[in-house]
Design an enzyme around this catalytic site. Structure first.
Site, PDB file in Angstrom:
ATOM      1  N   GLU A 114       0.886  -1.270   0.047  1.00 55.28           N
ATOM      2  CA  GLU A 114       0.097  -0.125  -0.240  1.00 55.28           C
ATOM      3  C   GLU A 114       0.871   1.239  -0.015  1.00 55.28           C
ATOM      4  OE1 GLU A 114      -4.246  -1.080   2.143  1.00 55.28           O
ATOM      5  OE2 GLU A 114      -2.363  -1.587   3.328  1.00 55.28           O
ATOM      6  N   GLU A 134      -4.805  -9.505   3.302  1.00 57.61           N
ATOM      7  CA  GLU A 134      -5.532  -9.285   4.651  1.00 57.61           C
ATOM      8  C   GLU A 134      -6.711 -10.238   4.629  1.00 57.61           C
ATOM      9  OE1 GLU A 134      -3.201  -5.354   3.652  1.00 57.61           O
ATOM     10  OE2 GLU A 134      -4.443  -6.969   2.573  1.00 57.61           O
TER      11      GLU A 134
END
Length: 260
Positions: A114, A134
């Site tokens: 990210e 995730e």
């Protein structure tokens, strides 16, 4: 005993090099995220800096994201605090007034990917691997992953990586547009610094105008963005860079910018 900072900063010419420094996997902490935010805000005030490069210490991990131990106790207050730290840091990076480049020198996982997605450009070494896994541990990206990944690679590949948990290599990442360039092992930082040096040849004022216009396409309708583009073009005629750039072109010399 003096401890090394979580983020090492080194200046080369007009480029700031930020090295994630939390071995063994360069994971993020609240302190390192705050350090990133503060460093970017500081660089925004340094008009001699036109670009920044982010890389990871070592040769295995760019960054493995947050340490899962931070979320093992299920504490929602702690989770909310970390999510806020991630958001503030990476949004500050996205809004950096210059050009940001991720030199991905190894695994870029979760928050590690990210932060690269928050940069303007990405260069990955051949051995690099990238993922947003995730959902495999009952979580979801919280630092721009769902939005920035989709903007780069489209909804289909974003869903494959996030919903199916696909780990992709640098070759695939380049093919789908997740990274702009793939280089040999050990060469990402050199390639990123060379690319950053090209930014110094551009007018800082022009870069400051063009970058937000490009990013506006993610959230603004074209009927709004196109008139804004024309407005910003005209506004550049109030800058010294516009006069200097045009005169330098006709005089066949290198322009001397006014540091934005």
């Amino acid at each position: 005993m003096t401890t090394q900072p979580d983020i090492l900063e080194h200046i080369i010419g007009h480029t700031a090099i930020l090295t994630l420094n939390n071995p063994p996997a360069n994971t993020w902490t609240a302190d390192s995220l705050q350090a990133l935010k503060n460093t970017v805000l500081k660089l925004n005030q340094n008009k001699t800096i036109y670009a920044l490069v982010i890389t990871g210490q070592g040769d295995k991990f760019f960054s493995a994201g947050a340490d899962l131990n931070l979320f093992a106790d299920g504490d929602k207050v702690n989770a909310a605090s970390m999510a806020e730290h991630f958001g503030e840091a990476f949004e500050a990076l996205s809004a950096f007034r210059g050009v940001s480049i991720a030199a991905i020198n190894g695994y870029a996982i979760s928050g590690g990917l990210e932060v690269a997605l928050a940069c303007d450009l990405r260069i990955a070494e051949a051995q690099a691997k990238m993922a947003l896994p995730e959902a495999s541990v009952g979580l979801s990206p919280c630092a721009g992953g769902t939005q920035n990944l989709t903007a780069l690679v489209g909804e289909g590949w974003a869903k494959r990586m996030i919903l199916c948990g696909e780990l992709i290599d640098a070759t695939k990442a380049e093919k789908i547009g997740l990274v702009e360039e793939m280089v040999e092992k050990g060469q990402a930082l050199n390639a990123a610094v060379a690319l950053a040096a090209k930014v110094a040849k551009q007018s800082p004022c022009s870069v400051n105008v063009c970058k937000p216009l490009i990013q506006a396409g993610r959230t603004m309708a074209r009927t709004q963005a196109l008139p804004l583009e024309r407005e910003r073009f005209i506004g550049l005629f109030d800058t010294e860079d516009q006069t200097e750039g045009v005169n330098a072109f006709f005089q066949k010399r290198t322009p001397k910018w006014k540091n934005g």
